[in-house]
Design a protein around this motif. Structure first.
Motif, short mmCIF file in Angstrom:
data_model
loop_
_atom_site.label_atom_id
_atom_site.label_comp_id
_atom_site.label_asym_id
_atom_site.label_seq_id
_atom_site.Cartn_x
_atom_site.Cartn_y
_atom_site.Cartn_z
N GLU A 11 -9.53 -2.75 -17.98
CA GLU A 11 -9.29 -3.32 -16.51
C GLU A 11 -8.02 -3.40 -16.42
OE1 GLU A 11 -10.20 -6.37 -12.92
OE2 GLU A 11 -10.44 -6.60 -14.77
N LEU A 12 -6.82 -3.98 -16.56
CA LEU A 12 -5.97 -4.16 -16.52
C LEU A 12 -4.78 -2.51 -17.03
CD1 LEU A 12 -3.25 -5.43 -16.19
CD2 LEU A 12 -2.88 -6.28 -18.45
N MET A 13 -5.30 -2.10 -18.24
CA MET A 13 -4.32 -0.83 -18.38
C MET A 13 -5.38 0.16 -17.41
SD MET A 13 -5.68 -1.02 -22.98
CE MET A 13 -5.03 0.89 -23.06
N LYS A 14 -5.91 0.11 -17.03
CA LYS A 14 -5.96 1.21 -15.61
C LYS A 14 -5.20 1.15 -14.86
CE LYS A 14 -11.50 1.99 -17.52
NZ LYS A 14 -12.71 1.84 -16.60
N LYS A 15 -4.77 -0.14 -14.66
CA LYS A 15 -4.23 -0.56 -13.30
C LYS A 15 -3.12 0.17 -13.73
CE LYS A 15 -7.07 -4.18 -11.05
NZ LYS A 15 -7.71 -5.10 -10.82
N ILE A 16 -2.73 -0.59 -14.60
CA ILE A 16 -1.38 -0.27 -14.91
C ILE A 16 -0.88 1.11 -14.69
CG2 ILE A 16 -0.43 -2.21 -15.24
CD1 ILE A 16 -0.32 -2.47 -17.70
N ARG A 17 -1.00 2.08 -15.82
CA ARG A 17 -0.49 3.62 -16.27
C ARG A 17 -0.27 4.13 -16.24
NH1 ARG A 17 -7.26 5.55 -17.60
NH2 ARG A 17 -7.47 6.16 -15.51
N ASP A 18 -1.08 4.41 -14.92
CA ASP A 18 0.42 5.46 -13.67
C ASP A 18 1.68 4.36 -13.23
OD1 ASP A 18 -1.70 7.49 -13.32
OD2 ASP A 18 -2.10 7.10 -12.36
N LEU A 19 1.35 3.67 -12.94
CA LEU A 19 2.61 3.03 -12.70
C LEU A 19 3.85 2.45 -13.77
CD1 LEU A 19 1.85 -0.25 -10.85
CD2 LEU A 19 3.45 1.61 -9.82
N ALA A 20 2.96 2.67 -15.12
CA ALA A 20 4.23 2.30 -16.11
C ALA A 20 4.39 3.81 -16.20
CB ALA A 20 3.65 1.96 -17.51
N ALA A 21 3.68 4.96 -16.23
CA ALA A 21 4.61 6.82 -16.96
C ALA A 21 5.64 6.54 -15.75
CB ALA A 21 2.84 7.55 -16.66
N ARG A 22 5.18 6.36 -14.09
CA ARG A 22 6.25 6.48 -13.39
C ARG A 22 8.18 5.75 -13.59
NH1 ARG A 22 3.39 5.51 -7.91
NH2 ARG A 22 5.74 5.83 -7.29
N ILE A 23 7.29 4.72 -13.89
CA ILE A 23 9.09 3.92 -14.33
C ILE A 23 9.00 4.31 -15.35
CG2 ILE A 23 9.73 1.12 -15.41
CD1 ILE A 23 7.20 0.36 -14.34
N GLU A 24 8.71 5.20 -16.53
CA GLU A 24 9.85 5.32 -17.42
C GLU A 24 10.16 6.39 -16.62
OE1 GLU A 24 8.66 7.56 -22.24
OE2 GLU A 24 6.98 6.21 -20.85
N PHE A 25 9.41 7.84 -16.14
CA PHE A 25 10.25 8.54 -15.17
C PHE A 25 11.15 8.54 -14.54
CE2 PHE A 25 11.04 11.84 -11.86
CZ PHE A 25 11.72 12.80 -12.07
N PHE A 26 10.99 7.48 -14.07
CA PHE A 26 12.53 6.91 -13.36
C PHE A 26 13.62 5.95 -14.06
CE2 PHE A 26 9.72 7.51 -9.43
CZ PHE A 26 10.51 8.68 -8.87
#
Length: 123
Positions: A33-48
């Motif tokens: 559940e947590l991984m689903k919630k944060i995966r997109d945020l984590a990818a965007r953070i890495e990009f920025f």
């Protein structure tokens, strides 16, 4: 005799001993559940974070704050021994209007429960 598993645990604040956090413990289902919630945020953070512009760093910081909020809302089931604006504190009240030191303490407890090390907890 059967094994006993408590899906939540109470953690006393080290900053304010009257305050206790009701923290969800990690399980297979909760991890998914947590991984689903944060995966997109984590990818965007890495990009920025990879960008050199100041605006990229600002965006990465904002997204990291949003991710911290997800961790708090996911892992903090309740808080006791604290009033915010004259009412018993809820998780939302703590996040929105509570003392920032307690928010950071609760976040650290939740990230530790997730198995994140000190460096990962700071990100």
């Amino acid at each position: 005799m059967s094994a006993i598993w408590e899906s939540r645990k109470i953690v006393r604040s080290e900053l304010r001993p009257d305050v206790e956090y009701d923290v969800a413990r990690m399980s297979f289902g909760r991890r998914l559940e947590l991984m689903k919630k944060i995966r997109d945020l984590a990818a965007r953070i890495e990009f920025f974070e990879a960008g050199q512009a100041e605006s990229n760093r600002m965006e990465a910081s904002l997204l990291a704050g949003e991710m911290d909020r997800v961790f708090l809302e996911w892992g903090l089931q309740g808080v006791s021994g604290l009033e915010v604006d004259g009412a018993p504190a809820s998780v939302v009240a703590l996040i929105e209007n509570g003392p920032e030191d307690l928010v950071h303490e609760a976040l650290g407890i939740i990230k530790a429960e997730c198995g994140l090390n000190e460096a990962e907890r700071k990100n």
